[in-house]
Every structure is written in C-alpha cells, then in structure tokens.
Design a protein around this motif. Structure first.
Motif, PDB file in Angstrom:
ATOM      1  N   CYS A 435      -4.009  -7.583   5.092  1.00 21.44           N
ATOM      2  CA  CYS A 435      -2.904  -7.033   4.314  1.00 21.44           C
ATOM      3  C   CYS A 435      -1.760  -8.044   4.302  1.00 21.44           C
ATOM      4  O   CYS A 435      -1.421  -8.590   5.354  1.00 21.44           O
ATOM      5  CB  CYS A 435      -2.442  -5.721   4.932  1.00 21.44           C
ATOM      6  SG  CYS A 435      -0.992  -5.037   4.090  1.00 21.44           S
ATOM      7  N   ARG A 437       1.253  -7.418   4.099  1.00 21.09           N
ATOM      8  CA  ARG A 437       2.472  -6.855   4.683  1.00 21.09           C
ATOM      9  C   ARG A 437       2.287  -6.372   6.116  1.00 21.09           C
ATOM     10  O   ARG A 437       3.246  -5.972   6.758  1.00 21.09           O
ATOM     11  CB  ARG A 437       2.961  -5.686   3.819  1.00 21.09           C
ATOM     12  CG  ARG A 437       3.090  -6.049   2.335  1.00 21.09           C
ATOM     13  CD  ARG A 437       3.308  -4.818   1.496  1.00 21.09           C
ATOM     14  NE  ARG A 437       4.568  -4.188   1.833  1.00 21.09           N
ATOM     15  CZ  ARG A 437       4.806  -2.893   1.721  1.00 21.09           C
ATOM     16  NH1 ARG A 437       3.858  -2.085   1.294  1.00 21.09           N
ATOM     17  NH2 ARG A 437       5.971  -2.400   2.026  1.00 21.09           N
ATOM     18  N   CYS A 438       1.019  -6.324   6.598  1.00 19.89           N
ATOM     19  CA  CYS A 438       0.761  -5.796   7.936  1.00 19.89           C
ATOM     20  C   CYS A 438      -0.201  -6.717   8.686  1.00 19.89           C
ATOM     21  O   CYS A 438      -0.966  -7.442   8.069  1.00 19.89           O
ATOM     22  CB  CYS A 438       0.110  -4.409   7.884  1.00 19.89           C
ATOM     23  SG  CYS A 438       0.987  -3.211   6.885  1.00 19.89           S
ATOM     24  N   CYS A 453      -5.088  -1.151   2.680  1.00 21.53           N
ATOM     25  CA  CYS A 453      -4.500  -1.198   4.019  1.00 21.53           C
ATOM     26  C   CYS A 453      -4.269   0.240   4.490  1.00 21.53           C
ATOM     27  O   CYS A 453      -3.598   1.001   3.806  1.00 21.53           O
ATOM     28  CB  CYS A 453      -3.178  -1.956   4.007  1.00 21.53           C
ATOM     29  SG  CYS A 453      -2.343  -1.882   5.601  1.00 21.53           S
ATOM     30  N   CYS A 456      -0.184   0.702   5.425  1.00 21.10           N
ATOM     31  CA  CYS A 456       0.934   0.760   4.471  1.00 21.10           C
ATOM     32  C   CYS A 456       0.494   1.211   3.084  1.00 21.10           C
ATOM     33  O   CYS A 456       1.326   1.406   2.211  1.00 21.10           O
ATOM     34  CB  CYS A 456       1.613  -0.600   4.362  1.00 21.10           C
ATOM     35  SG  CYS A 456       0.643  -1.816   3.452  1.00 21.10           S
ATOM     36  N   HIS A 458      -1.158  -0.569   0.909  1.00 16.89           N
ATOM     37  CA  HIS A 458      -1.369  -1.694  -0.013  1.00 16.89           C
ATOM     38  C   HIS A 458      -2.824  -1.685  -0.475  1.00 16.89           C
ATOM     39  O   HIS A 458      -3.742  -1.464   0.303  1.00 16.89           O
ATOM     40  CB  HIS A 458      -1.057  -3.008   0.701  1.00 16.89           C
ATOM     41  CG  HIS A 458      -1.404  -4.223  -0.108  1.00 16.89           C
ATOM     42  ND1 HIS A 458      -0.563  -4.753  -1.058  1.00 16.89           N
ATOM     43  CD2 HIS A 458      -2.523  -4.986  -0.132  1.00 16.89           C
ATOM     44  CE1 HIS A 458      -1.132  -5.791  -1.630  1.00 16.89           C
ATOM     45  NE2 HIS A 458      -2.325  -5.963  -1.075  1.00 16.89           N
TER      46      HIS A 458
HETATM   47 ZN    ZN Z   1      -0.470  -3.004   5.086  1.00 16.27          ZN
END
Ligand code: ZN
Ligand code: ZN
Length: 717
Positions: A435, A437-438, A453, A456, A458
């Motif tokens: 991901c 963002r993670c 994900c 989050c 995504h």
């Molecule tokens: Zn994520």
C-alpha cells in the motif's frame, strides 16, 4: 455548560432569567460566531465577569440528560484521558432528536380511478395499490418494501394523483412482552436463571459472568433476566459484537418476547437513529440491542445491561475516544446501581480474574443444551502431512470433507482472511506490492478484480506487469484467502454448492440473514468464511469444521495472541454438531505442541487458562498489570520522531511505572501517517491516567502531529 467538542472541559455561560435550568437541560449556546447544542453540566466555575458571559437558550422539547448519563460522560473522559466534550459527542450523536418529534408522512389510496384518468398501471404500480387496499396508510419506505418496488414507483403514483399523503404522529414502537411463556429450560439453565433472578431481586449493582460452552443455551438464561427487568417497567441494553450477523438471535428474541427490540448500530438511517434516540430518552423503547455506541444512549431508566460474547475484541473502540465497551458497561452499571450480565463460552482473562477475585459472580452452564455433544477436535500436523504444492487443504481435511458431503451433511472451512491472496509477489525481482499509504501488503480480491489495503481501503487494479522490474506475467499470488480456498474446494467438489461468507462478500444484515437461511435450508453444502461466521449461528446439519490455518493469530507481539486464538478456535469449533449429529473439527497447524493447540485437542480449557494466567502474572501483563499505549503520528516523519523524542525526555520518573519506547509501530505508516509507539506498564494497583495527564501536559505537540492515548490497549500494531 458542556459542548460536544474536543475542548478541555465545561464552559461558563449565563442562564436565561426565570426559573433556573436544571443540570442535564439541553441548550443552544453561542460559541464564536456559531450556535451549538450543549448541556447544562453543573455549577459555573466562576471567576468571569457576569456581564461577559453569553446566554444560552434551552431547547423547549428536548428531554433531560439524566444525571447518571452525565456522570458516565465524566467518568469515561477521566478514564480514557479524553476531553468530556468528546465523550458527550458520542451521547449527542443525533442532534435532530432534540427537536420535537416531527409528524411522518404516510400514503393511502386516493379516490381517483386510474382508468377514468387514463393512468397506465404497470405491474409494480398494481402491487403498491394492492398493498394499500388492506390496512392503514404506510410510509413510502414501508410501502416500497412491502410491494417489492423501488421508491420511484411510489413517487410516480403520488404525482399521478393515485395516492393521498397524510400526516401521522409517529406511533410508539411495539413493546417486548415479558409475560409470554418462555421455552422449556434444561436443568442447568433453570438453575442458572434462578440464581441470576435472585441477584436481580436483591437489587443494586452486580456483575454476573454467564460462562457456558457454545450451544449450552446462555441466551435463554439471560432472556429470563430481561423478562424480569421488563416486568418492572425498566429498560434493557444488550450488546452484541456483530449485529449484522445476528439474525438468528433476533429471531429468538422475537419468539420469546413477541416483538423486535430496537437496534442501534452504524447502519441505521438518520431518521431511525433519531427515532430510537428519542424513544430511549423518553423511556418508550424498552430493549435496545446495539454495538458499542449503544452504551452512550440517554436511557431514561436503564435496569439491566447484557454483554454477549464479552470476550470479543470488537468491543474495543480504536478511533476517536478509545474505550472498551465491556469495561465501560460495567462502569455504567455501577453508576446506575444496576446489574450487568457478561456472557461467553470463552470468557476473557480480565473477566475471569475478576470472577476469581470474587468481584464478579459466576454462573456455569456445564453442557450443551438438548442432546448435542461437544465436537471431537483433531490436530492435523501440517509438517508431517502437508497439502499438495500450491494447495491449502491437507489430505486429512480433504478426506473428511468427502465423507461429510457423501453423508449429505454440511461442512464449514474457516480462514480469517478476506480476499484471494494476502500478497502479490514478482517472481522475477522479488518485489512485493505494498500500500502506498501503509506499511502493509495489498490483498488480492480476485472476484472484485482489485488489490486492496485492509488498513486504509486503498484499492487498485492489479498491474499487468511488475511495477518494479516491468517483467510481464511475473506477478504471483502468495498465501490463501477465503476466495482461494473456495477455488480449491470447487475444483475438488464440483457438485457441491459453495458459499463464501466474509464482510466484503456478504454486505448488510439482509444479505447475511439470507445466507444464514440458505445454510439452514441446506441449499449450501460447503461454507467458507472468516470470523463473521464464527458467531452464534446454529446449523443442525453442519457436522464438520475445518480450520485452514489455526496458527494465523499467534504471530506478532500481542500479549493476548494465545488467548484470542483459543477463543476464536473454540468459537469456530462450536459451530460443528449442534443437533443430534455429532460434529468434528480438524485444525491444520504447524505448531501442534503449542499450548493453544494442545488445549483445543484435549478440550482442557481450565488447564490452558491456568497456564495463560500464570504466564501473564509472571510478566505483569493484564489482567495482573496495567498497560497504556501512546501512539504519536503525523504526515511528517521528522516531526513525529522529534515529538516522540521529546516525550521520551519528559516522561516523569515514577516508581512502579515503566515507559517502553519510543519505537516505530509495527504498522509504521498508516493512511500516510508515520507512527511511533510508547507502552506504559505498571502494576494492577497503579492508576496510569494521572501519570499520562502529567506527562502530556509537559510536551508541546507540533501542528500535524497527534498523540493517541490508549488505556488498556488491545491492538499492538
Ligand atoms: Zn493502506
Ligand atoms: Zn519485478
């Protein structure tokens, strides 16, 4: 005056002239250029020039927020180290409910004759008119549902003049009837119910643990307590961990009490929330069944709280005000001087420790209700008898499935992982799709054609080539999710009717209820599911449960990993053989010598619990010690690290309190925020809240950085 905002505390305001407003009065209060709803909280602090105070306006038709609700807000705020306004916000989650109840618009047939008017009647329109031909006017939503048409059809009839709108006062909900005869209780159920009723008659605050294996009939026992409290005219709050999956529970309730309870959860519509909140505040709703947030409803006269599956981790709220609904429910019961019942087949160590210490009473249901016996549990050693390459079902599990299906019975495979595969890997360069963002891999959902994900949300289409080395056709799925197991099973048993049950394949309570019906009616032979399927269902023809990866929950640094895995496996195993047919359970494991697996195989719960208690005691971990976590997070890694360093420098030195960290969290980034964790550890008799308050007051938090305080953490990610 307390406003439902994350401010430090209550504010002083001037009350309007005339009779003083009692505490608990809902008012409108000016703040800056805005007008906000708030609650008269108590005596003013003083010290502010009377002339400078701004005046509040009471809401004429709002109920009072009872004293016990206000005390509860203050208590929860102190315990969770949050501003009381943030907790009040959970109480005031539907501000429209403070306005007088609005009349509702209902529809009836008009006098117009469709033929004379030249209005075309489609089959859908005919169904609506025929629904209205008998009985009272109905709301547009009811009408559409009963006729099985879209709301547009109702609208069309209205504009064609075939319906008349009428204004109705909202009717009070139908009440559960405590006097209906209950079911025949077994000897053990009757004994437990008697003892529970004895406690209720004594009155006052009490906590009772109702401890019984799955299928032992705990629900019927606490239904007797509910009947008792209803007969006294008081209210009952029941908390279930998974409302959407509880269709069978609701059916049993309706059968016992002749009416459905009110529900309170995130999927309610705004008007429904408004109605339930208001009716709870006015004492018109007698039973509320809900998720965590049901605890913060403004009960006019709450007389009993029941927490079913009290060990369930979902009672911990992780966002906003971080609290454990079971623990806060015990506090709510204490403040209201009422009884609370905690029910579970696998009680949490926290609750057991309280029972051991005599703080909680304990009722035990030793056997399954009726003739059903506990299932036979076998460990499948995956090191000795592994599945074929690239497959997930061991030969023993495949054989058991073959036998079960041949006997015309049902089987369930359990894997607590949604999607097709937890990891997509490039065979050419070893790249793993993560991901953006993670700190997490993207999970492949093949049915939906997405990589997702699970932290989050995504989501992206699977790339045609490796994003790193651009090799074509080199991306491979690694590991199993429920979709992949379903694929394997479908190839092995092409004749079997197979269903997948996970939160992303079964959306909403209706879809869940429909799937449960299909299983009950044996339209499905083989069910593959995640934990949402582990709860409370009773399927008489289900005789085999296979757990694909029994070790799944044991990895990682969670001190409750073994306890939780044991609870989860016990609960899943409890689905097998709940009627005349005996059940069996196969657990696939790479660690057959692990205490959890040994306990599952031997059925020796008490021994497992004794070992687990001893280990926690030795490590001073909950419930024999206290923990709190601080999570520092923000989009700018330098600021996060700097804040964490400052916190480490400023942590007050106190004997008996250890601060561990900072360290990057296992989920080092989440939704684009970098995360650093502290763990605060102390003995059971130490109060951590004053310490944390003092600590936080010593540190200035830069903008963009957030510090989340988590008292009694359950998540260590
Ligand atoms: Zn994520
Ligand atoms: Zn590659």
């Amino acid at each position: 005056m307390l406003l439902p905002l994350p401010l430090a505390g209550a504010y002083d305001y001037r009350l309007p002239p005339g009779d003083p407003l009692p505490p608990g009065t809902f008012v409108e209060a000016p703040l800056g250029g805005r007008h906000l709803l708030g609650v008269v909280w108590g005596e003013p602090e003083g010290g502010i020039d009377e002339k400078k105070l701004r005046e509040v306006t009471p809401l004429p038709d709002a109920p009072l927020l009872p004293e016990v609700s206000r005390d509860f807000v203050d208590w929860v705020a102190r315990y969770t180290v949050q501003p009381p306004g943030s907790v009040l916000r959970m109480v005031m989650s539907v501000s429209e409910a403070l306005e007088p109840p609005r009349p509702v618009t209902a529809y009836m047939r008009s006098d117009l004759d469709p033929e004379a008017e030249g209005v075309r009647l489609t089959p859908a329109r005919r169904r609506v008119l025929s629904v209205l031909s008998d009985g009272p006017p109905r709301l547009a939503t009811e009408l559409a549902r009963e006729a099985g048409v879209t709301p547009g059809v109702v609208k069309g009839l209205l504009s064609a003049g075939l319906l008349d709108a009428v204004q109705l006062r909202p009717s009070p909900p139908r009440q559960p009837d405590p006097d209906r005869p209950g079911p025949e209780l077994s000897q053990y159920q009757a004994a437990a119910a008697d003892e529970l009723l004895q406690t209720l008659r004594t009155g006052g605050f009490s906590v009772t643990l109702l401890d019984g294996v799955t299928g032992s009939g705990k629900t019927e026992v606490y239904f007797e307590a509910i009947a008792h409290v209803l007969a006294e005219g008081r209210q009952v709050a029941v908390m279930l961990p998974e409302i959407a999956m509880s269709a069978q529970w609701f059916a049993r309730f309706a059968e016992r009490f002749g009416a459905a309870p009110a529900t309170w959860h995130s999927e309610l519509s705004r008007p429904e929330r408004r109605r339930v909140w208001r009716n709870v505040a006015e004492g018109k709703v007698k039973v509320v069944v809900g998720a965590r947030s049901a605890l913060f409803l403004p009960y006019a006269d709450l007389g009993l709280i029941v927490i079913d599956e009290e060990h369930d981790a979902s009672f911990k709220q992780e966002d906003g005000v971080v609290y454990h609904a079971r623990d806060m429910a015990v506090v709510r019961a204490q403040l209201g001087e009422i009884p609370i019942v905690l029910a579970s087949a696998t009680p949490s160590l926290e609750t057991l420790a309280n029972a051991d210490a005599g703080r909680y009473a304990r009722l035990h249901l030793p056997e399954r209700h009726g003739v059903a016996e506990l299932p036979d549990v076998t460990l499948v050693d995956m090191r000795r008898t592994p599945p074929p390459r690239g497959k997930w079902l061991s030969p023993a599990l495949t054989e058991a499935l073959t036998e079960t299906l041949a006997a015309g019975e049902q089987a369930m495979l359990f894997l607590n992982r949604r999607g097709y595969a937890p990891l997509t890997l490039c065979r050419a360069c070893g790249y793993r799709i993560e991901c953006p963002r993670c700190t997490a891999w993207l999970v492949e959902h093949r049915l939906a054609g997405r990589l997702e994900c699970h932290h989050c949300g995504h989501s992206m289409r699977p790339p045609p080539q490796c994003p790193n080395c651009e090799a074509e056709g080199a991306l491979v799925a690694c590991g199993p999710g429920v979709e992949r197991v379903a694929e394997e099973v479908a190839a092995l048993f092409p004749e079997a009717a197979i269903a997948v049950m996970a939160s992303d394949t079964v959306r909403g309570p209706e879809a869940a209820a429909e799937l449960v019906r299909q299983i009950q009616d044996k339209e499905i032979d083989l069910l593959i599911g995640t934990q949402i399927m582990a709860k409370g269902h009773h399927f008489p023809m289900l005789t085999l449960v296979g757990v694909i990866d029994a070790d799944l929950g044991l990895a990682g640094g969670d001190p409750r990993a073994a306890e939780r895995t044991f609870q989860m496996l016990s609960q899943v195993s409890g689905r097998a053989g709940r009627a005349e047919r005996p059940g069996r359970v196969l657990l696939q494991t790479y660690m057959p010598e692990h205490p959890v697996m040994r306990a599952m195989a031997s059925g020796d719960r008490e021994r497992f619990l004794a070992e687990e208690k001893a280990a926690r005691q030795a490590a001073k971990l909950p419930p024999y010690g206290r923990l709190a976590a601080l999570v520092v997070s923000g989009p700018n890694i330098a600021r996060v690290e700097e804040t964490a360093r400052m916190l480490a420098l400023k942590s007050p030195r106190v004997d008996g309190i250890d601060v561990l960290g900072p360290a990057p969290a296992p989920l080092a980034t989440l939704r684009g925020r970098h995360r650093q964790r502290f763990l605060v550890k102390a003995g059971r008799d130490v109060r951590l809240q004053p310490y944390i308050r003092q600590w936080l007051a010593a540190v200035k938090v830069p903008s963009g950085v957030r510090i989340k305080v988590d008292i009694d953490p359950y998540s260590f990610l």
